[in-house]
Design a protein around this motif. Structure first.
Motif, short mmCIF file in Angstrom:
data_model
loop_
_atom_site.label_atom_id
_atom_site.label_comp_id
_atom_site.label_asym_id
_atom_site.label_seq_id
_atom_site.Cartn_x
_atom_site.Cartn_y
_atom_site.Cartn_z
N LEU A 129 0.86 -1.18 0.00
CA LEU A 129 0.00 0.00 0.00
C LEU A 129 0.90 1.22 0.00
CD1 LEU A 129 -2.87 -0.41 2.64
CD2 LEU A 129 -3.08 -0.30 0.16
N ASP A 130 0.54 2.21 -0.78
CA ASP A 130 1.39 3.41 -0.90
C ASP A 130 0.87 4.46 0.09
OD1 ASP A 130 3.46 4.80 -1.96
OD2 ASP A 130 2.35 5.52 -3.71
N ILE A 131 1.57 4.61 1.20
CA ILE A 131 1.10 5.50 2.27
C ILE A 131 2.19 6.52 2.57
CG2 ILE A 131 0.42 5.54 4.72
CD1 ILE A 131 -0.99 2.91 4.25
N GLU A 137 -0.01 6.63 11.32
CA GLU A 137 0.32 5.23 11.65
C GLU A 137 1.79 4.94 11.32
OE1 GLU A 137 -2.19 2.22 9.71
OE2 GLU A 137 -0.84 0.63 10.42
N VAL A 138 2.26 5.51 10.23
CA VAL A 138 3.66 5.29 9.85
C VAL A 138 4.59 5.91 10.91
CG1 VAL A 138 5.43 5.75 8.10
CG2 VAL A 138 3.07 5.20 7.39
N LEU A 139 4.25 7.12 11.32
CA LEU A 139 5.10 7.80 12.31
C LEU A 139 5.08 7.07 13.66
CD1 LEU A 139 4.27 11.54 11.51
CD2 LEU A 139 6.35 10.26 10.92
N ALA A 140 3.93 6.47 13.98
CA ALA A 140 3.82 5.78 15.28
C ALA A 140 4.61 4.47 15.30
CB ALA A 140 2.35 5.51 15.60
N GLY A 141 5.00 3.94 14.14
CA GLY A 141 5.78 2.69 14.09
C GLY A 141 4.87 1.46 14.19
N HIS A 142 5.44 0.30 14.48
CA HIS A 142 4.72 -0.97 14.51
C HIS A 142 3.93 -1.20 13.24
CE1 HIS A 142 5.91 -1.64 18.59
NE2 HIS A 142 5.60 -0.37 18.84
N PHE A 190 -14.04 -10.57 8.14
CA PHE A 190 -12.67 -10.04 8.00
C PHE A 190 -12.64 -8.57 7.56
CE2 PHE A 190 -11.88 -14.65 7.57
CZ PHE A 190 -10.88 -14.80 8.52
N ALA A 191 -13.78 -8.04 7.10
CA ALA A 191 -13.77 -6.68 6.53
C ALA A 191 -13.14 -5.64 7.46
CB ALA A 191 -15.18 -6.28 6.10
N PRO A 192 -13.50 -5.61 8.77
CA PRO A 192 -12.89 -4.58 9.63
C PRO A 192 -11.41 -4.82 9.91
CG PRO A 192 -14.65 -5.79 10.80
CD PRO A 192 -14.47 -6.45 9.47
N LYS A 193 -10.92 -6.00 9.55
CA LYS A 193 -9.51 -6.34 9.82
C LYS A 193 -8.63 -6.10 8.60
CE LYS A 193 -10.95 -9.90 13.12
NZ LYS A 193 -12.24 -9.25 13.36
N ILE A 194 -9.24 -5.71 7.51
CA ILE A 194 -8.45 -5.47 6.28
C ILE A 194 -8.79 -4.10 5.69
CG2 ILE A 194 -7.94 -7.87 5.64
CD1 ILE A 194 -10.46 -7.71 3.76
N LYS A 195 -8.88 -3.12 6.60
CA LYS A 195 -9.18 -1.76 6.13
C LYS A 195 -7.95 -1.14 5.51
CE LYS A 195 -13.07 -0.38 8.79
NZ LYS A 195 -13.55 0.21 10.02
N ARG A 196 -6.80 -1.42 6.12
CA ARG A 196 -5.53 -0.92 5.63
C ARG A 196 -4.55 -2.09 5.74
NH1 ARG A 196 -2.44 4.39 7.91
NH2 ARG A 196 -3.02 5.69 6.17
N PRO A 197 -4.77 -3.08 4.90
CA PRO A 197 -4.11 -4.36 5.15
C PRO A 197 -2.60 -4.34 4.95
CG PRO A 197 -5.25 -4.40 3.05
CD PRO A 197 -5.62 -3.10 3.71
N GLY A 198 -1.92 -5.15 5.71
CA GLY A 198 -0.49 -5.36 5.50
C GLY A 198 -0.34 -6.34 4.36
N SER A 199 -0.50 -5.84 3.14
CA SER A 199 -0.54 -6.71 1.96
C SER A 199 0.54 -6.30 1.00
CB SER A 199 -1.88 -6.56 1.25
OG SER A 199 -2.89 -6.99 2.12
N SER A 200 1.44 -7.21 0.70
CA SER A 200 2.49 -6.82 -0.24
C SER A 200 2.43 -7.64 -1.50
CB SER A 200 3.87 -6.88 0.41
OG SER A 200 4.00 -8.08 1.10
N TYR A 298 -1.94 -11.38 1.05
CA TYR A 298 -3.00 -10.58 1.68
C TYR A 298 -2.99 -10.81 3.18
CZ TYR A 298 -7.02 -7.63 0.57
OH TYR A 298 -7.87 -6.57 0.39
N GLY A 299 -2.58 -9.80 3.92
CA GLY A 299 -2.53 -9.92 5.38
C GLY A 299 -3.53 -8.98 6.02
#
Ligand code: OGA
Ligand code: NI
Length: 346
Positions: A129-131, A137-142, A190-200, A298-299
């Motif tokens: 995802l291009d963020i 979220e990026v600044l907060a880490g994790h 799963f919809a609420p768990k893949i709003k901004r998915p860790g998907s590469s 798809y994570g």
């Protein structure tokens, strides 16, 4: 008996060297995904039942009638070939170690997917995802979210890859619905768990391997993927992917025109408490030809806590996994696979 150490534990397989059994296509399920678009829940439940059967008895399946236009797939393979054909120094300008969030180019032997091996014989380009870098979220880490990087010298590269990525996000949402139905959950579980998915997504290039092959140095060593499921496109008609079936045998999974290969990843194994085990697979390109592939992993959103679902746990099947966030899980796995990642994280 041989073993592979995955993030979900040790797995066994029958040791037959580098050989995979060729099976009749009837042994590998081909799921027609068309009926998932039906208004009639009975049609969607049939897809879910086929998926459940495939995941429990074989461990992977071909997905047909998935709705992703062939032009989008072809354009991405074309872009991948042009990128990998550029000079090494050009590609190295966007080496993955320069990115904070695992984007860019990985040369041959950069990864060692099977920690007991000597490195993987493939080149890779990774995006996700291009963020923007200044996102909260990026600044907060994790998180592994952040901006993508792109090669400057390859025209018409970003567009097809981005387009492909977007198509996968949409297709994957529908696959999640089928998984939810297969697990007897609400279709939108799963919809609420893949709003901004860790998907590469990666485009991969596997040079042919000639002569005697060292079992510890193949295209990609035996491993399971780290996310919920992987949607894989294989380019051309090069047979090189091998998948461990539910009986512990390596099975050749040649490309089928118009179909994706879908396999279960570690996150789905955790949700389902191993009702659906993650699929072990590897690549050995002995075709004498160049091979290209496009896996999409798809994570869940990185903050999601992965924990066995209550309806997959009972006295007979006690919870096998401790809760862990998707970020902790995926970043822990990356640290094992990539030398560069471990150094930066620790
Ligand atoms: C992977 C993978 C298979 C392939 O990247 O995790 O298993 O065919 N790829 O490239
Ligand atoms: Ni894989």
């Amino acid at each position: 008996m041989n073993i592979v150490r995955t993030g979900n534990g040790i797995r066994n397989f029958t040791d037959t060297g580098l050989v995979a059994r060729k099976v009749d296509f009837t042994e590998i399920p081909q799921i027609d995904f068309g009926p998932m678009a039906s208004e009639d829940i009975a049609d969607r439940l049939k897809v879910a039942a086929a998926l459940k059967d495939a995941c429990m008895n074989v461990g992977f399946f071909y997905l047909r009638n998935h709705g992703v236009p062939q032009e989008v797939i072809d354009a991405t393979f074309d872009a991948a070939k042009r990128f990998f054909a550029t000079p090494f120094e050009e590609k190295m300008r966007i080496h993955i170690r320069q990115s904070n969030n695992h984007r860019g180019y990985g040369p041959l032997l950069e990864e060692n997917t099977d920690p007991t091996a000597k490195g993987d014989l493939h080149e890779a380009f990774d995006l996700s995802l291009d963020i923007p870098a200044d996102d909260a979220e990026v600044l907060a880490g994790h998180t592994l979210h952040g901006p993508n990087v792109w090669p400057e010298s390859v025209p018409n590269f970003r567009e097809p890859l981005t387009h492909y990525y977007d198509e996968m996000i949409l297709l994957g949402r529908r696959i999640f619905q089928a998984f939810a139905l297969a697990l007897e959950l609400d279709e939108d579980f799963f919809a609420p768990k893949i709003k901004r998915p860790g998907s590469s997504m990666r485009v991969l290039y596997y040079p042919p391997q000639e002569g005697v092959i060292d079992e510890k140095q193949i295209g990609i060593g035996a491993h399971s993927d780290y996310e919920c499921f992987t949607i894989l496109a294989q380019g051309g008609d090069v047979e090189a992917l091998q998948v461990l079936n539910a009986s512990g045998e390596w099975i050749s999974a040649p490309p089928i025109p118009g179909a994706f290969v879908v396999n279960i990843g570690d996150q789905m194994a955790r949700w389902s408490n191993d009702l659906f085990k993650s699929t072990l697979h590897r690549v050995i390109n002995r075709s004498g030809r160049e091979r290209y592939s496009i896996p999409f992993f798809y994570g869940c959103d990185y903050a999601t806590i992965l924990t066995p679902l209550p309806n997959c746990v009972d006295e007979e099947h006690p919870a096998k996994y401790e809760p862990v966030t998707a970020y902790e899980y995926v970043s822990g796995r990356f640290a094992e696979t990539y030398g560069y990642f471990k150094k930066e994280e620790s």
